[in-house]
Design a protein around this motif. Structure first.
Motif, PDB file in Angstrom:
ATOM      1  N   GLY A   1       1.010  -1.156   0.014  1.00 56.13           N
ATOM      2  CA  GLY A   1       0.026   0.020   0.042  1.00 56.13           C
ATOM      3  C   GLY A   1       0.823   1.448  -0.032  1.00 56.13           C
ATOM      4  N   ASP A   2       2.114   1.270   0.039  1.00 51.31           N
ATOM      5  CA  ASP A   2       3.017   2.381   0.212  1.00 51.31           C
ATOM      6  C   ASP A   2       3.015   2.948  -1.231  1.00 51.31           C
ATOM      7  N   ARG A   3       3.076   4.321  -1.438  1.00 52.20           N
ATOM      8  CA  ARG A   3       3.236   5.091  -2.405  1.00 52.20           C
ATOM      9  C   ARG A   3       4.483   4.887  -3.215  1.00 52.20           C
ATOM     10  N   LEU A   4       4.361   4.557  -4.387  1.00 54.59           N
ATOM     11  CA  LEU A   4       5.659   4.372  -5.242  1.00 54.59           C
ATOM     12  C   LEU A   4       5.922   5.689  -6.350  1.00 54.59           C
ATOM     13  N   LEU A   5       4.714   6.233  -6.661  1.00 54.75           N
ATOM     14  CA  LEU A   5       4.945   6.893  -7.897  1.00 54.75           C
ATOM     15  C   LEU A   5       3.535   7.605  -8.120  1.00 54.75           C
ATOM     16  N   THR A   6       3.471   8.831  -8.812  1.00 53.93           N
ATOM     17  CA  THR A   6       2.027   9.084  -9.108  1.00 53.93           C
ATOM     18  C   THR A   6       2.473   9.549 -10.613  1.00 53.93           C
ATOM     19  N   VAL A   7       1.124   9.221 -11.415  1.00 52.81           N
ATOM     20  CA  VAL A   7       1.140   9.649 -12.669  1.00 52.81           C
ATOM     21  C   VAL A   7      -0.365  10.770 -12.725  1.00 52.81           C
ATOM     22  N   GLU A   8       0.005  11.696 -13.705  1.00 52.42           N
ATOM     23  CA  GLU A   8      -1.157  12.492 -13.899  1.00 52.42           C
ATOM     24  C   GLU A   8      -1.720  12.444 -15.194  1.00 52.42           C
ATOM     25  N   ALA A   9      -2.966  12.130 -15.248  1.00 54.49           N
ATOM     26  CA  ALA A   9      -3.722  11.724 -16.802  1.00 54.49           C
ATOM     27  C   ALA A   9      -5.141  12.144 -16.630  1.00 54.49           C
ATOM     28  N   MET A  10      -5.512  12.882 -17.655  1.00 52.51           N
ATOM     29  CA  MET A  10      -6.985  13.075 -17.828  1.00 52.51           C
ATOM     30  C   MET A  10      -7.440  14.002 -16.677  1.00 52.51           C
ATOM     31  N   LYS A  11      -6.431  14.996 -16.103  1.00 52.62           N
ATOM     32  CA  LYS A  11      -6.476  15.884 -15.126  1.00 52.62           C
ATOM     33  C   LYS A  11      -6.704  15.193 -13.711  1.00 52.62           C
ATOM     34  N   MET A  12      -6.617  13.979 -14.015  1.00 54.25           N
ATOM     35  CA  MET A  12      -6.559  13.114 -12.558  1.00 54.25           C
ATOM     36  C   MET A  12      -5.316  12.641 -12.021  1.00 54.25           C
ATOM     37  N   GLU A  13      -5.055  12.492 -10.779  1.00 51.58           N
ATOM     38  CA  GLU A  13      -3.819  11.891 -10.342  1.00 51.58           C
ATOM     39  C   GLU A  13      -3.904  10.697 -10.012  1.00 51.58           C
ATOM     40  N   HIS A  14      -3.198   9.541 -10.517  1.00 49.06           N
ATOM     41  CA  HIS A  14      -3.284   8.279 -10.306  1.00 49.06           C
ATOM     42  C   HIS A  14      -2.104   7.907  -9.338  1.00 49.06           C
ATOM     43  N   THR A  15      -2.122   7.494  -8.083  1.00 47.92           N
ATOM     44  CA  THR A  15      -1.282   7.000  -7.312  1.00 47.92           C
ATOM     45  C   THR A  15      -1.046   5.400  -7.389  1.00 47.92           C
ATOM     46  N   LEU A  16       0.327   4.954  -7.998  1.00 42.70           N
ATOM     47  CA  LEU A  16       0.735   3.486  -8.049  1.00 42.70           C
ATOM     48  C   LEU A  16       1.384   2.998  -6.608  1.00 42.70           C
ATOM     49  N   ARG A  17       0.840   2.001  -5.995  1.00 40.38           N
ATOM     50  CA  ARG A  17       1.255   1.616  -4.867  1.00 40.38           C
ATOM     51  C   ARG A  17       1.865   0.440  -4.650  1.00 40.38           C
ATOM     52  N   ALA A  18       2.569  -0.186  -3.652  1.00 35.48           N
ATOM     53  CA  ALA A  18       3.325  -1.400  -3.612  1.00 35.48           C
ATOM     54  C   ALA A  18       2.028  -2.641  -3.254  1.00 35.48           C
ATOM     55  N   PRO A  19       2.028  -3.633  -4.273  1.00 33.96           N
ATOM     56  CA  PRO A  19       1.306  -4.565  -4.120  1.00 33.96           C
ATOM     57  C   PRO A  19       1.433  -5.527  -2.800  1.00 33.96           C
ATOM     58  N   PHE A  20       2.747  -5.509  -2.428  1.00 27.97           N
ATOM     59  CA  PHE A  20       2.971  -6.147  -1.126  1.00 27.97           C
ATOM     60  C   PHE A  20       4.219  -5.770  -0.554  1.00 27.97           C
ATOM     61  N   ASP A  21       4.303  -6.498   0.584  1.00 29.86           N
ATOM     62  CA  ASP A  21       5.785  -5.997   1.409  1.00 29.86           C
ATOM     63  C   ASP A  21       6.917  -6.395   0.728  1.00 29.86           C
TER      64      ASP A  21
END
Length: 621
Positions: A573-593
């Protein structure tokens, strides 16, 4: 009957009105914005006139432009559909002043029901039960605090001019009342320019039940039974049904009688809906159902009423507006079976219901149920208007049969590349609590996470593997599946589904429904659309099994932040990086420890859909 009709709305309701008007021989006139020039309702009308740019305030909400279009085309009547101008008393008056027939509620009735406190006072005087609470003019904090205490906690503070959940707060304890009151007033003032509030008893297991009413200019007023609209998300309806489950004959008679009294109290004319809130904690009883508000227009969910009664409510509207009496009296209106309506939206439930826009390159809607849609394959979903793609209406002799038909219809929907909530609708329709009618307005809050389908299940993964292996070369050196010199071949293979890597099994017993579009293969399964493919060489760096930590961008966009470095330890669940697309921010998170492996993105770079941006390695590996 009027000779011509201008429809001051767009999309599916415009098409719906055009169908009935043409059946009556009425010339239809559509108005459209620049963004809607290519939509079906524009082609289907007898005449269409452009009224401005895409933003609604410069086109569909421009009273002056619509009246100018009506004068230019010689329209004898204006139908506002629902939303937009349908509950605007000033616009209704302007239409009538221009000598044009208004197909809607009388301006006086619109005003009478426009403010929640005034409407409830009017209902009390008419003998219609209202939710216990305070509606008075004294807006001092002291008086409101005392009234909340008298009503009994928990209570709701609601903006007098509110709607859509704005200016509303639940308060559970007396010591929190002042804080919530201040917040509610601020929001009400900002949203509606009116900070007045009312106090209501909070209903712990609320059901939203509404009654369709109809009145003419000759003093006749009837109801067409009730609808249950309890399945909501953020106060917006998702699935409606008629009749309301668990409502016995005595309670139905009481609520429908109260609805007719409410309509008569404001000298109503036309189609309207009286909304009630019911305390369902101990079943539905007449003394635990209260008036909430009136919608002085045709409702989005009117098709379920049409389906169980066999009546065309738009036809009724046009006849009443033309001065004719109601087509049927109360004793002539009968119910037949059960009906559901599911609202198909361009949104992604798995990504927090983010809106989805773009061209509908592939659109397949059900054939064996009623479908009211404003778009067709190839049309554009824009960010300017409501994201509804279609309404799916299923009918059956009883609730179970109608719900099974709805489930099958929603499961067969195919939408791409625009994302939709079809899979969510299909899962709701088979969810045990929903099938058992254990519902209230908090249903999706309780079940939403499990219904969102964020990850493909094992069958979907195997369907993807099966689809990708079809027609593949059986040469052992290039086969997609594992080749063994001794023993049977390993039928496992690596597949990419919606940007993540999984191990799947190609199975001859499966018949995957996959469609090739440009360079993308899309697997359609139970209403869901899964883009699938084989992993690129850069993605096959480690062999970690299903959900192996290869994080791909879900859509093309700009990397606006990177929150980790190679070698960092991260928790699920930790945040890895954020991509902005279609005026919305999409946060990519760790799928596991695990530990951050190779990082292939940095702030400021643009990434494409399904591009590998970072890899997370599981701790045990």
């Amino acid at each position: 009957m009027m000779e011509s009709l201008l429809i001051a709305n767009r999309g599916e309701i415009a098409r719906r009105i055009i169908r009935t008007a043409k059946m009556l021989g009425i010339r239809t006139i559509a108005v459209y914005s620049e963004a809607d020039a290519g939509l079906p309702f524009v082609r289907e009308a007898d005449e269409a006139i452009a009224i401005g740019p895409a933003p609604a305030r410069e086109s569909y909400l421009s009273e002056a432009r619509i009246l100018q279009a009506a004068r230019k085309t010689g329209a004898a009547a204006i139908h506002p559909g629902y939303g937009f101008l349908s509950e605007n008393a000033e616009f209704a008056e302007a239409v009538e002043k221009a000598g044009i027939i208004w197909v809607g509620a009388p301006p006086a009735a619109i005003r009478a029901m426009g403010l929640k406190d005034a409407a409830k006072e009017l209902m009390q005087a008419a003998g219609v039960p209202v939710t216990p609470g305070y509606l008075g003019p004294d807006q001092s904090e002291e008086r409101l605090t005392a009234e909340a205490e008298a009503t009994g906690y928990p209570v709701l503070i609601k903006a007098v001019a509110g709607g859509g959940g704005k200016g509303m707060r639940r308060v559970d304890r007396a010591q929190d009342f002042a804080e919530h009151l201040a917040a509610c007033r601020r929001e009400a003032a900002a949203s509606f320019g009116d900070d007045r509030v009312l106090i209501e008893r909070y209903i712990s297991n609320p059901r939203h039940i509404e009654v369709q009413v109809f009145a003419d200019k000759h003093g006749n007023c009837v109801h067409l039974f009730e609808r249950d609209c309890s399945l909501q998300r953020r106060h917006q309806k998702v699935i409606e049904e008629a009749p309301a489950p668990g409502l016995d004959a005595a309670t139905r008679a009481a609520i429908c009688h109260a609805a007719v009294k409410a309509a008569r109290a404001v000298n109503y004319v036309g189609a309207g809906t009286i909304e009630f809130i019911a305390d369902a904690s101990a079943g539905l009883h007449p003394d635990r159902i209260w008036f909430m508000e009136m919608n002085t227009r045709l409702q989005v969910e009117h098709p379920v009423t049409e389906t169980i009664t066999g009546e065309d409510l738009v036809l009724w509207q046009l006849k009443v507006a033309a001065g004719e009496p109601l087509p049927k009296m109360q004793n002539e209106i009968v119910r037949n079976g059960w009906a559901f309506e599911a609202r198909l939206y361009a949104e992604n439930p798995a990504a927090g219901y983010l809106p989805s826009t773009g061209r509908l390159e592939h659109l397949k809607l059900p054939q064996r149920v009623r479908v009211d849609s404003g778009v067709e394959q190839g049309d554009e979903i824009t960010a300017f208007y409501d994201p509804m793609i279609a309404k799916i209406i299923a009918h059956g002799p009883n609730r179970e049969a109608a719900l099974s038909k709805l489930a099958a219809a929603c499961a067969g929907i195919e939408v791409w590349p625009v994302r939709s909530n079809a899979g969510l609708l299909a899962r709701i329709a088979v969810e045990p609590d929903f099938r058992a009618a254990r519902i209230d307005t908090g249903f999706l809050d309780r079940h939403g996470e499990s219904l969102a389908a964020k990850e493909p299940d094992e069958t979907v993964i195997d369907r993807a593997a099966t689809a990708l292996s079809m027609g593949a070369d059986d040469d052992p050196w290039s086969a997609l599946r594992g080749f063994r010199i001794a023993g049977p071949n390993d039928n496992r293979m690596r597949v990419r589904i919606d940007g993540h890597l999984y191990w799947g099994r190609a199975r001859p017993d499966l018949e995957p429904n996959a469609v090739e579009m440009d360079e993308t293969t899309v697997l359609f399964d139970a209403g869901n659309a899964w883009p699938i493919g084989l992993p690129a060489a850069s993605e096959v760096e480690a062999n970690h099994g299903p959900g192996d930590g290869a994080i791909l961008s879900p859509m093309p966009g700009l990397v606006i932040s990177v929150d980790v470095a190679e070698g960092d330890r991260v928790a699920k669940g930790d945040r890895l990086l954020t991509v902005e697309a279609m005026k919305m921010e999409h946060t990519l998170r760790a799928p596991f420890d695990g530990t951050v492996g190779k990082l292939q993105a940095s702030t400021g770079i643009r990434v494409s859909e399904n591009q590998l941006v970072v890899t997370v390695v599981k701790e045990e590996d």
